[in-house]
Design a protein around this motif. Structure first.
Motif, short mmCIF file in Angstrom:
data_model
loop_
_atom_site.label_atom_id
_atom_site.label_comp_id
_atom_site.label_asym_id
_atom_site.label_seq_id
_atom_site.Cartn_x
_atom_site.Cartn_y
_atom_site.Cartn_z
N LEU A 41 38.38 50.61 41.22
CA LEU A 41 38.15 50.19 42.54
C LEU A 41 39.38 49.80 43.32
CD1 LEU A 41 34.71 48.81 41.70
CD2 LEU A 41 34.93 51.06 42.71
N ASP A 42 39.11 49.72 44.56
CA ASP A 42 40.21 49.40 45.53
C ASP A 42 40.16 47.87 45.59
OD1 ASP A 42 42.08 49.53 47.38
OD2 ASP A 42 41.10 50.48 48.95
N VAL A 43 41.07 47.10 45.04
CA VAL A 43 41.00 45.92 45.30
C VAL A 43 42.23 45.26 45.70
CG1 VAL A 43 40.52 43.67 44.07
CG2 VAL A 43 39.59 45.70 43.12
N ILE A 44 42.12 44.39 46.73
CA ILE A 44 43.17 43.28 47.35
C ILE A 44 42.73 41.88 47.23
CG2 ILE A 44 44.03 45.21 49.04
CD1 ILE A 44 42.70 43.55 51.33
N ILE A 45 43.71 41.04 47.41
CA ILE A 45 43.70 39.61 47.19
C ILE A 45 43.72 38.95 48.48
CG2 ILE A 45 44.16 37.66 45.89
CD1 ILE A 45 42.91 40.12 44.06
N GLY A 46 43.00 37.76 48.82
CA GLY A 46 43.34 37.01 49.64
C GLY A 46 43.54 35.67 49.29
N ASN A 47 44.67 35.00 49.35
CA ASN A 47 44.72 33.69 48.66
C ASN A 47 45.99 33.06 49.51
OD1 ASN A 47 44.02 32.50 45.94
ND2 ASN A 47 45.97 31.52 46.53
N ARG A 48 45.82 31.50 49.37
CA ARG A 48 46.97 30.90 50.14
C ARG A 48 48.34 31.04 49.45
NH1 ARG A 48 43.97 25.06 50.76
NH2 ARG A 48 44.06 25.13 48.40
N GLU A 49 49.23 30.52 50.19
CA GLU A 49 50.71 30.53 49.29
C GLU A 49 50.84 29.61 48.25
OE1 GLU A 49 53.54 32.47 50.47
OE2 GLU A 49 52.57 33.72 51.73
N ASP A 50 50.63 30.10 47.01
CA ASP A 50 50.88 29.18 46.15
C ASP A 50 50.93 30.06 44.75
OD1 ASP A 50 48.26 29.75 45.54
OD2 ASP A 50 47.43 27.84 46.34
N GLU A 51 50.93 29.19 43.83
CA GLU A 51 51.28 29.95 42.43
C GLU A 51 50.11 30.82 42.01
OE1 GLU A 51 49.86 25.60 41.29
OE2 GLU A 51 50.81 26.59 42.75
N TYR A 52 48.82 30.61 42.50
CA TYR A 52 47.66 31.35 42.65
C TYR A 52 48.16 32.93 42.98
CZ TYR A 52 44.28 28.08 40.72
OH TYR A 52 43.46 27.22 40.21
N ARG A 53 48.69 32.54 44.20
CA ARG A 53 49.21 34.08 45.00
C ARG A 53 50.12 34.75 43.88
NH1 ARG A 53 52.95 35.97 47.75
NH2 ARG A 53 52.52 37.50 49.55
N GLU A 54 51.34 33.85 43.50
CA GLU A 54 52.39 34.55 42.84
C GLU A 54 51.72 35.23 41.67
OE1 GLU A 54 54.95 31.44 42.05
OE2 GLU A 54 55.21 30.96 44.08
N ARG A 55 50.76 34.67 40.91
CA ARG A 55 49.92 35.29 39.86
C ARG A 55 49.41 36.65 40.35
NH1 ARG A 55 45.74 32.77 35.46
NH2 ARG A 55 46.24 33.93 33.73
N ALA A 56 48.68 36.81 41.25
CA ALA A 56 48.07 37.80 41.85
C ALA A 56 49.30 39.01 42.17
CB ALA A 56 47.34 37.78 43.16
N VAL A 57 50.25 38.66 42.71
CA VAL A 57 51.41 39.35 42.81
C VAL A 57 52.00 40.14 41.32
CG1 VAL A 57 53.78 39.82 43.82
CG2 VAL A 57 52.12 38.41 45.15
N ALA A 58 52.01 38.97 40.57
CA ALA A 58 52.52 39.49 39.11
C ALA A 58 51.73 40.44 38.55
CB ALA A 58 52.77 38.30 38.28
N ASP A 59 50.33 40.22 38.84
CA ASP A 59 49.20 41.14 38.25
C ASP A 59 49.35 42.56 38.84
OD1 ASP A 59 48.80 39.28 36.16
OD2 ASP A 59 46.92 38.50 37.49
N GLY A 60 50.25 42.76 39.80
CA GLY A 60 50.41 43.76 40.58
C GLY A 60 49.34 44.21 41.82
#
Ligand code: NDP
Length: 519
Positions: free
Chosen positions: A40-59
């Motif tokens: 499925l086509d998934v994007i993430i919405g998160n504030r600017e913090d380490e959770y966000r960085e983790r999502a970016v690192a997960d691609g």
């Protein structure tokens, strides 16, 4: 009975529909990864913090929350219930188009009217009965986990098909999905947290208290009851085989003993308390109380957390865990474990030592186990049951309380506390047949021996010994309540608010005790 499985759900309903996962925490990460791995086509919405960085690192492509919500057709809210209303109103709702789908993971906000949803979208619930790590691990292993689904608002006529598809996407239909309402999910969840869990916790702490008092080695008690992991293994077997069938895994002695003695624990009061807890939840009283607590900055929660950490069991568990790993017990654990025993009156300490010497192999072993012995003393001696009373007779206590009530009524600090409040606390000392009360209302404090009329909002039942220990400052009131030595009925929140003036009550009681009995 209906359980939805793989064949009841189709991912077709999600084709061409971008999904925004809002919040990349425990559930957010697990569900986002599973949905993506399901194609499925998934994007993430998160504030600017380490959770966000983790999502970016997960691609993942990660956007600010409002932008993610705007870009998606399906918005999954995987943020804590406490922040949900504000985030929903300020950042999600403005980006929702006609026919979009709003997916909650908890029914709480909608069920208790804390989250307002717009009329032009589908509103559904997908609530896994599994922690986030389990949601991901089970999926990767090829297994599944149960979830509850619900439809609150079906704007498109497709809401149920869509939430079933999402359940399939995260891997839940592999195990089975059950349909409920938002209210049922929220109420069942709160019931488990507020009735089932605490009742079980009380069974556990009562057993530790009883067995250690009776001289069994504390390390053996903890291992026997739960720290060996046998209990969690048995719970897994109960889930797999059922409560009755799993008993076949135990010896016939165990089967006969537990079934023949089980009847003793059918307690009508237990059911009443659980009903009371459920009523609190269903009426919305709990939700209102919790909202007010959050608005005040969670002072009661903070106090409860601190009190829980002072329970002897807390240190005992930590010490045993270090000991089992063959590690030295950290000095702070030993220090804090020994601290309470310094405050123990000599006669109580002697009693504790006698009990330890009778039953605890820990005494003989010394070394690593010495911390356990200290804690055992802490468990026995400063606990309400073993509190030194100074041997107050009923008459002495009555005179002290009479003076205490006068001081309470005239005290400026208590009068200030009484501003804007309206409640009465009724203390019942069943063992000596004494009652007294304190009534707080609009800056005035009334206090007297006897039973209050009209009946009090809070009724506290304890023994003369525990009351004397508590009001003399030797015993922690919250701890006495947590260990069952002080029982209250009525409004929990109101009873706890009185903790704010506990130091004043101790000051006034000590003054009364000194005046009546001498220092
Ligand atoms: P977490 O605390 O693990 O994650 C919370 C996420 O929300 C983080 O990404 C955090 O990001 C974000 N967040 C927190 N505060 C704010 C805020 N004020 N504004 C914007 N974002 C915020 O939560 P869980 O994953 O445990 O729970 C999420 C939902 O899932 C809840 O509704 C919960 O009831 C439900 N649920 C949880 C289960 C569980 O086992 N944990 C099981 C079933 C359902 P950051 O703070 O970095 O911005």
């Amino acid at each position: 009975m209906r359980v939805y499985r793989e064949e009841d759900a189709s991912l077709e309903h999600l084709q061409g529909k971008p999904i925004a996962v809002i919040g990349y925490g425990n559930q957010g990460r697990a569900q986002a990864l599973n949905l993506r791995d399901s194609g499925l086509d998934v994007i993430i919405g998160n504030r600017e913090d380490e959770y966000r960085e983790r999502a970016v690192a997960d691609g993942f492509a990660v956007w600010p929350i409002a932008e993610a919500a705007e870009r998606a057709d399906i918005v999954m809210l995987l943020i804590p219930d406490e922040v949900m209303p504000g985030v929903l109103e300020g950042q999600i709702v403005p980006g929702l188009d006609e026919g979009n789908v709003l997916v909650f993971a908890s029914g709480y906000g909608v069920a208790f009217g804390k989250a307002t949803v717009p009329p032009h979208v589908d509103v559904v619930l997908l609530a896994p009965r599994m922690i986030g790590a389990g949601v991901r691990d089970k999926y990767v292993e090829g297994g599944g986990f149960p979830s509850f689904i619900a439809v609150h608002q079906d704007r498109t006529g497709q809401a149920k098909a869509i939430v079933l598809a999402l359940a399939k996407g995260i891997g839940s239909t592999r195990f089975g999905v059950v349909e409920v309402t938002f209210a049922q999910e929220a109420e069942l969840d709160l019931y488990t947290e507020q009735c089932f869990g605490p009742a079980f916790g009380q069974v556990l702490t009562t057993s530790v208290d009883l067995l250690v008092e009776q001289g069994y080695p504390p390390e053996a008690v903890l291992l026997e009851l739960y720290m060996s992991g046998e209990l969690s293994y048995t719970m897994a077997k109960i889930a797999e085989m059922g409560l009755v069938e799993q008993s076949q895994l135990h010896s016939t002695t165990s089967q006969y003993g537990s079934m023949s003695r089980g009847m003793r624990f059918i307690l009508p009061e237990l059911r009443q308390r659980m009903q009371q807890g459920l009523d609190d939840i269903r009426s919305g009283r709990f939700a209102e109380e919790w909202e007010a607590e959050q608005a005040a900055g969670c002072p009661t929660l903070q106090m409860l957390r601190e009190s829980a950490r002072t329970l002897p069991l807390y240190r005992l568990e930590h010490q045993l865990r270090h000991t089992l790993r063959g590690e030295p017990i950290p000095p702070e654990l030993l220090e804090s474990a020994e601290a309470p025993s310094a405050a123990i009156a000599p006669e109580a300490q002697a009693a504790a030592e006698a009990t330890s010497a009778r039953g605890s192999s820990a005494v003989a072993r010394g070394g690593l186990f010495s911390g356990l012995v200290s804690t055992l003393r802490g468990l026995l001696a400063p606990g309400p049951a073993a509190a030194p009373t100074g041997s107050l007779s009923r008459q002495q206590l009555e005179r002290v309380l009479r003076r205490f009530c006068q001081l309470v009524a005239d005290d400026p600090a208590l009068q200030a506390f009484s501003q804007g409040r309206s409640f009465t606390s009724h203390y019942v000392l069943g063992d000596v047949g004494l009652d007294f009360f304190m009534r707080f209302g609009d800056g005035v404090v009334q206090s007297a021996l006897g039973v209050p009329v009209p009946p009090a909002e809070v009724r506290l039942e304890t023994s003369a010994e525990v009351l004397d220990g508590m009001l003399s400052g030797r015993l922690n009131a919250m701890r006495a309540a947590m260990s069952g030595k002080l029982q209250f009925k009525g409004e929990a929140k109101v009873a706890m608010s009185q903790q704010q003036v506990q130091n004043d009550l101790v000051r006034l009681y000590s003054q009364a005790r000194n005046e009546v009995l001498g220092p």
